[in-house]
Design an enzyme around this catalytic site. Structure first.
Site, PDB file in Angstrom:
ATOM      1  N   ARG A 252     -13.715  -3.021  -0.220  1.00  0.00           N
ATOM      2  CA  ARG A 252     -12.840  -3.904  -0.990  1.00  0.00           C
ATOM      3  C   ARG A 252     -12.803  -3.495  -2.461  1.00  0.00           C
ATOM      4  O   ARG A 252     -13.836  -3.137  -3.035  1.00  0.00           O
ATOM      5  CB  ARG A 252     -13.284  -5.360  -0.850  1.00  0.00           C
ATOM      6  CG  ARG A 252     -13.261  -5.788   0.601  1.00  0.00           C
ATOM      7  CD  ARG A 252     -13.136  -7.276   0.843  1.00  0.00           C
ATOM      8  NE  ARG A 252     -13.209  -7.489   2.279  1.00  0.00           N
ATOM      9  CZ  ARG A 252     -12.169  -7.362   3.130  1.00  0.00           C
ATOM     10  NH1 ARG A 252     -10.969  -7.082   2.644  1.00  0.00           N
ATOM     11  NH2 ARG A 252     -12.319  -7.524   4.420  1.00  0.00           N
ATOM     12  N   ASP A 253     -11.588  -3.540  -3.025  1.00  0.00           N
ATOM     13  CA  ASP A 253     -11.427  -3.222  -4.441  1.00  0.00           C
ATOM     14  C   ASP A 253     -12.144  -4.285  -5.273  1.00  0.00           C
ATOM     15  O   ASP A 253     -12.086  -5.476  -4.981  1.00  0.00           O
ATOM     16  CB  ASP A 253      -9.930  -3.187  -4.801  1.00  0.00           C
ATOM     17  CG  ASP A 253      -9.688  -2.492  -6.132  1.00  0.00           C
ATOM     18  OD1 ASP A 253      -9.105  -1.400  -6.134  1.00  0.00           O
ATOM     19  OD2 ASP A 253     -10.108  -3.045  -7.179  1.00  0.00           O
ATOM     20  N   ILE A 254     -12.828  -3.842  -6.319  1.00  0.00           N
ATOM     21  CA  ILE A 254     -13.614  -4.751  -7.151  1.00  0.00           C
ATOM     22  C   ILE A 254     -12.716  -5.682  -7.983  1.00  0.00           C
ATOM     23  O   ILE A 254     -13.137  -6.770  -8.364  1.00  0.00           O
ATOM     24  CB  ILE A 254     -14.584  -3.940  -8.044  1.00  0.00           C
ATOM     25  CG1 ILE A 254     -15.794  -4.745  -8.444  1.00  0.00           C
ATOM     26  CG2 ILE A 254     -13.869  -3.362  -9.249  1.00  0.00           C
ATOM     27  CD1 ILE A 254     -16.926  -3.905  -9.010  1.00  0.00           C
TER      28      ILE A 254
ATOM     29  N   ASN B  65      -2.406   6.692  -6.110  1.00  0.00           N
ATOM     30  CA  ASN B  65      -2.106   7.188  -7.448  1.00  0.00           C
ATOM     31  C   ASN B  65      -2.766   8.545  -7.642  1.00  0.00           C
ATOM     32  O   ASN B  65      -3.881   8.774  -7.175  1.00  0.00           O
ATOM     33  CB  ASN B  65      -2.637   6.204  -8.496  1.00  0.00           C
ATOM     34  CG  ASN B  65      -2.009   4.832  -8.359  1.00  0.00           C
ATOM     35  OD1 ASN B  65      -0.794   4.722  -8.209  1.00  0.00           O
ATOM     36  ND2 ASN B  65      -2.819   3.790  -8.395  1.00  0.00           N
TER      37      ASN B  65
ATOM     38  N   VAL C 202      -9.714   6.584 -10.892  1.00  0.00           N
ATOM     39  CA  VAL C 202     -10.907   7.195 -10.294  1.00  0.00           C
ATOM     40  C   VAL C 202     -10.501   8.509  -9.614  1.00  0.00           C
ATOM     41  O   VAL C 202      -9.688   8.499  -8.678  1.00  0.00           O
ATOM     42  CB  VAL C 202     -11.554   6.246  -9.275  1.00  0.00           C
ATOM     43  CG1 VAL C 202     -12.803   6.890  -8.674  1.00  0.00           C
ATOM     44  CG2 VAL C 202     -11.894   4.904  -9.916  1.00  0.00           C
TER      45      VAL C 202
ATOM     46  N   HIS D 265      -8.169   8.078  -3.030  1.00  0.00           N
ATOM     47  CA  HIS D 265      -8.219   6.761  -2.383  1.00  0.00           C
ATOM     48  C   HIS D 265      -6.802   6.293  -2.145  1.00  0.00           C
ATOM     49  O   HIS D 265      -5.906   6.590  -2.927  1.00  0.00           O
ATOM     50  CB  HIS D 265      -8.971   5.731  -3.236  1.00  0.00           C
ATOM     51  CG  HIS D 265      -8.521   5.673  -4.665  1.00  0.00           C
ATOM     52  ND1 HIS D 265      -8.877   6.628  -5.588  1.00  0.00           N
ATOM     53  CD2 HIS D 265      -7.735   4.790  -5.325  1.00  0.00           C
ATOM     54  CE1 HIS D 265      -8.343   6.327  -6.771  1.00  0.00           C
ATOM     55  NE2 HIS D 265      -7.625   5.223  -6.632  1.00  0.00           N
TER      56      HIS D 265
ATOM     57  N   HIS E 145      -4.771   2.624  -1.572  1.00  0.00           N
ATOM     58  CA  HIS E 145      -4.896   1.174  -1.669  1.00  0.00           C
ATOM     59  C   HIS E 145      -4.114   0.564  -0.503  1.00  0.00           C
ATOM     60  O   HIS E 145      -2.930   0.863  -0.347  1.00  0.00           O
ATOM     61  CB  HIS E 145      -4.259   0.655  -2.964  1.00  0.00           C
ATOM     62  CG  HIS E 145      -4.829   1.199  -4.234  1.00  0.00           C
ATOM     63  ND1 HIS E 145      -5.615   0.439  -5.088  1.00  0.00           N
ATOM     64  CD2 HIS E 145      -4.708   2.412  -4.837  1.00  0.00           C
ATOM     65  CE1 HIS E 145      -5.953   1.167  -6.140  1.00  0.00           C
ATOM     66  NE2 HIS E 145      -5.418   2.363  -6.022  1.00  0.00           N
TER      67      HIS E 145
END
Ligand code: 5GP
Length: 122
Positions: free
Chosen positions: A34-36, A93, A102, A106, A108
Site C-alpha cells: 500500500r502507498d504510504i 511515472n 522513487v 512501480h 500505481h
C-alpha cells in the site's frame, strides 16, 4: 543510454526489509504494497524485485519470467482489491517529465473513487 539504478532508493530498502511496508501480495519476482500517502481508497504499488528504474528499462531488459510474474501480480492485485466492477487506473511515472519520485519501477493501482481526467497541469 543505459539505466543507472540507485540501490539506496526507498523501494530498494523496502525490498531488503530495511523499511516496513503494508504488503498486499508477494510473488517470486514482484511485491505489491500500500502507498504510504494513498490518493484513492485503493492505492497499491506493484514493483518488480529486480533492479529496474522504470517501465521502459524493465520492458527492455527484464527476463520473460519477471515480466510474466509482474503482469500477473498486477492482475492478482486487481482481483484481490475488487477493482474491476467500478473501474480503476494504472499509472507508471518515469523520469523528470513523468515526475517519478522513487527511481525503482512501480505501477500505481488506483481505485475506489472517480479518479477524474487522466492528466492535469502542474
Ligand atoms: P512516483 O511519484 O515515483 O510515481 O510515486 C512514488 C510513490 O511512492 C508515491 O505515491 C509515494 O506516496 C510512495 N512512497 C514514497 N515513500 C514510500 C514509502 O516509504 N512507503 C510506501 N509504502 N510508499 C512510499
Amino acid at each position: 543510454m543505459g539505466y543507472a539504478y540507485d540501490d539506496q532508493n526507498i523501494f530498494a530498502k523496502i525490498l531488503r526489509g530495511e523499511i516496513p511496508n503494508s504488503t498486499v501480495l508477494e510473488t517470486e519476482h514482484s511485491l505489491a504494497f500500500r502507498d504510504i500517502r494513498p490518493q484513492a481508497p485503493t492505492h497499491v504499488l506493484v514493483i518488480p524485485k529486480g533492479a529496474y528504474v522504470c517501465f521502459d528499462h524493465f520492458a527492455q531488459e527484464a527476463t520473460e519470467a519477471e515480466i510474466v510474474d509482474y503482469v500477473r501480480a498486477v492482475g492478482d492485485v486487481c482481483k484481490m482489491e475488487g477493482v474491476a466492477e467500478n473501474g480503476w487506473r494504472l499509472i507508471s511515472n518515469a523520469g523528470e517529465n513523468g515526475v517519478q519520485e522513487v527511481p525503482h519501477l512501480h505501477v500505481h493501482v488506483l481505485a475506489g473513487r472517480n479518479l477524474g481526467r487522466m492528466l492535469s497541469r502542474g
